[in-house]
Design a protein around this motif. Structure first.
Motif, PDB file in Angstrom:
ATOM      1  N   THR A  30       0.861  -1.175   0.000  1.00  0.00           N
ATOM      2  CA  THR A  30       0.000   0.000   0.000  1.00  0.00           C
ATOM      3  C   THR A  30       0.897   1.226   0.000  1.00  0.00           C
ATOM      4  O   THR A  30       1.748   1.367   0.867  1.00  0.00           O
ATOM      5  CB  THR A  30      -0.912   0.030   1.245  1.00  0.00           C
ATOM      6  N   VAL A  32       0.666   5.418  -0.104  1.00  0.00           N
ATOM      7  CA  VAL A  32      -0.303   6.466   0.214  1.00  0.00           C
ATOM      8  C   VAL A  32       0.261   7.832  -0.177  1.00  0.00           C
ATOM      9  O   VAL A  32       1.447   8.107   0.023  1.00  0.00           O
ATOM     10  CB  VAL A  32      -0.638   6.444   1.723  1.00  0.00           C
ATOM     11  N   HIS A  67      -3.916  -4.841  -8.816  1.00  0.00           N
ATOM     12  CA  HIS A  67      -3.754  -3.456  -8.368  1.00  0.00           C
ATOM     13  C   HIS A  67      -5.126  -2.797  -8.240  1.00  0.00           C
ATOM     14  O   HIS A  67      -6.101  -3.259  -8.824  1.00  0.00           O
ATOM     15  CB  HIS A  67      -2.908  -2.644  -9.359  1.00  0.00           C
ATOM     16  N   HIS A  73      -4.453   6.708  -2.592  1.00  0.00           N
ATOM     17  CA  HIS A  73      -3.545   5.588  -2.353  1.00  0.00           C
ATOM     18  C   HIS A  73      -3.718   4.510  -3.411  1.00  0.00           C
ATOM     19  O   HIS A  73      -4.662   4.570  -4.204  1.00  0.00           O
ATOM     20  CB  HIS A  73      -3.734   5.004  -0.954  1.00  0.00           C
ATOM     21  N   HIS A  75      -3.021   0.065  -3.999  1.00  0.00           N
ATOM     22  CA  HIS A  75      -2.635  -1.249  -3.494  1.00  0.00           C
ATOM     23  C   HIS A  75      -2.093  -2.047  -4.661  1.00  0.00           C
ATOM     24  O   HIS A  75      -2.634  -1.986  -5.774  1.00  0.00           O
ATOM     25  CB  HIS A  75      -3.837  -1.999  -2.913  1.00  0.00           C
ATOM     26  N   TYR A 112       5.719   2.940   3.390  1.00  0.00           N
ATOM     27  CA  TYR A 112       4.668   2.190   2.718  1.00  0.00           C
ATOM     28  C   TYR A 112       4.379   0.955   3.553  1.00  0.00           C
ATOM     29  O   TYR A 112       5.190   0.539   4.389  1.00  0.00           O
ATOM     30  CB  TYR A 112       5.076   1.807   1.286  1.00  0.00           C
ATOM     31  N   TYR A 113       3.216   0.397   3.356  1.00  0.00           N
ATOM     32  CA  TYR A 113       2.830  -0.810   4.079  1.00  0.00           C
ATOM     33  C   TYR A 113       3.132  -2.014   3.199  1.00  0.00           C
ATOM     34  O   TYR A 113       2.870  -1.991   2.000  1.00  0.00           O
ATOM     35  CB  TYR A 113       1.333  -0.773   4.417  1.00  0.00           C
ATOM     36  N   ASP A 114       3.686  -3.061   3.799  1.00  0.00           N
ATOM     37  CA  ASP A 114       3.897  -4.298   3.060  1.00  0.00           C
ATOM     38  C   ASP A 114       3.434  -5.481   3.895  1.00  0.00           C
ATOM     39  O   ASP A 114       3.436  -5.437   5.125  1.00  0.00           O
ATOM     40  CB  ASP A 114       5.365  -4.465   2.659  1.00  0.00           C
ATOM     41  N   HIS A 126      -6.216 -11.072  -0.007  1.00  0.00           N
ATOM     42  CA  HIS A 126      -5.670  -9.780  -0.437  1.00  0.00           C
ATOM     43  C   HIS A 126      -6.144  -9.399  -1.833  1.00  0.00           C
ATOM     44  O   HIS A 126      -6.365  -8.220  -2.107  1.00  0.00           O
ATOM     45  CB  HIS A 126      -4.145  -9.784  -0.326  1.00  0.00           C
ATOM     46  N   ILE A 130      -8.156  -5.935  -2.463  1.00  0.00           N
ATOM     47  CA  ILE A 130      -7.783  -4.971  -3.507  1.00  0.00           C
ATOM     48  C   ILE A 130      -8.995  -4.616  -4.354  1.00  0.00           C
ATOM     49  O   ILE A 130      -9.303  -3.443  -4.573  1.00  0.00           O
ATOM     50  CB  ILE A 130      -6.640  -5.535  -4.379  1.00  0.00           C
ATOM     51  N   ASN A 133     -11.817  -2.617  -2.563  1.00  0.00           N
ATOM     52  CA  ASN A 133     -11.418  -1.356  -1.951  1.00  0.00           C
ATOM     53  C   ASN A 133     -12.196  -0.134  -2.431  1.00  0.00           C
ATOM     54  O   ASN A 133     -12.558   0.715  -1.605  1.00  0.00           O
ATOM     55  CB  ASN A 133      -9.912  -1.163  -2.131  1.00  0.00           C
TER      56      ASN A 133
END
Length: 164
Positions: A30, A32, A67, A73, A75, A112-114, A126, A130, A133
């Motif tokens: 993610t 942002v 994606h 943001h 993903h 970033y988030y992983d 996931h 995605i 979202n």
């Protein structure tokens, strides 16, 4: 430093994060926009992001699984090639976007988030996250109405029905 471990340097007083990625491992990311500003709101901005992502696949090869681009943001679900590290891929992507971005501005949050995908169930969760979202964020009533995701490609493969 051990292979596969990336240390992200931080300013004094900030934590130093260690990230471990096995070569070729699938990861959910993610990214942002700075201060959650809706900098990706326009169609032109979203196209720019997708173009930069395609270019980065040539520089830092990866398998692109999924994606979604929202206004503030994005993903990604991807598997970097064995010689590619996730931090290098993300950093290269952010720079590629900035190089194309009209005008100077701070576009991305620094971090970033992983999340490393553990198994097929985790991948499926996931993937659904995605694609759902845009509905979660109130942008559309159903996921298929959002054109800025990989849902159509997954539908074409038979992974999702038309009612999803």
């Amino acid at each position: 430093m051990a292979a596969g471990v990336a240390r992200l340097d931080a300013p004094p007083g900030m934590p130093r994060y260690r990230r471990y990625f096995a070569p070729g491992q699938t990861v959910f990311l993610t990214l942002v926009c700075h201060e959650r500003q809706p900098l990706l709101r326009s169609e032109a901005a979203k196209r720019l992001i997708l173009d930069a992502l395609r270019d980065q696949r040539l520089r830092h090869p990866f398998k692109h699984h999924a994606h979604v681009l929202l206004d503030d943001h994005l993903h990604l679900l991807l598997s970097p090639a064995e010689q590619v590290t996730v931090p290098r891929l993300v950093g290269g992507f952010k720079l590629a976007v900035l190089a194309r971005w009209p005008g100077a501005c701070r576009l991305w949050q620094r971090r970033y988030y992983d999340h490393i995908i553990r198994d097929a169930d985790d991948f499926a969760r996931h993937l659904d996250y995605i694609h759902f979202n845009p509905v979660k964020h109130g942008l559309v009533a159903h996921a298929g109405a959002w054109q800025w995701s990989s849902l159509a490609a997954w539908r074409a493969r038979g992974a999702y029905g038309s009612d999803w």
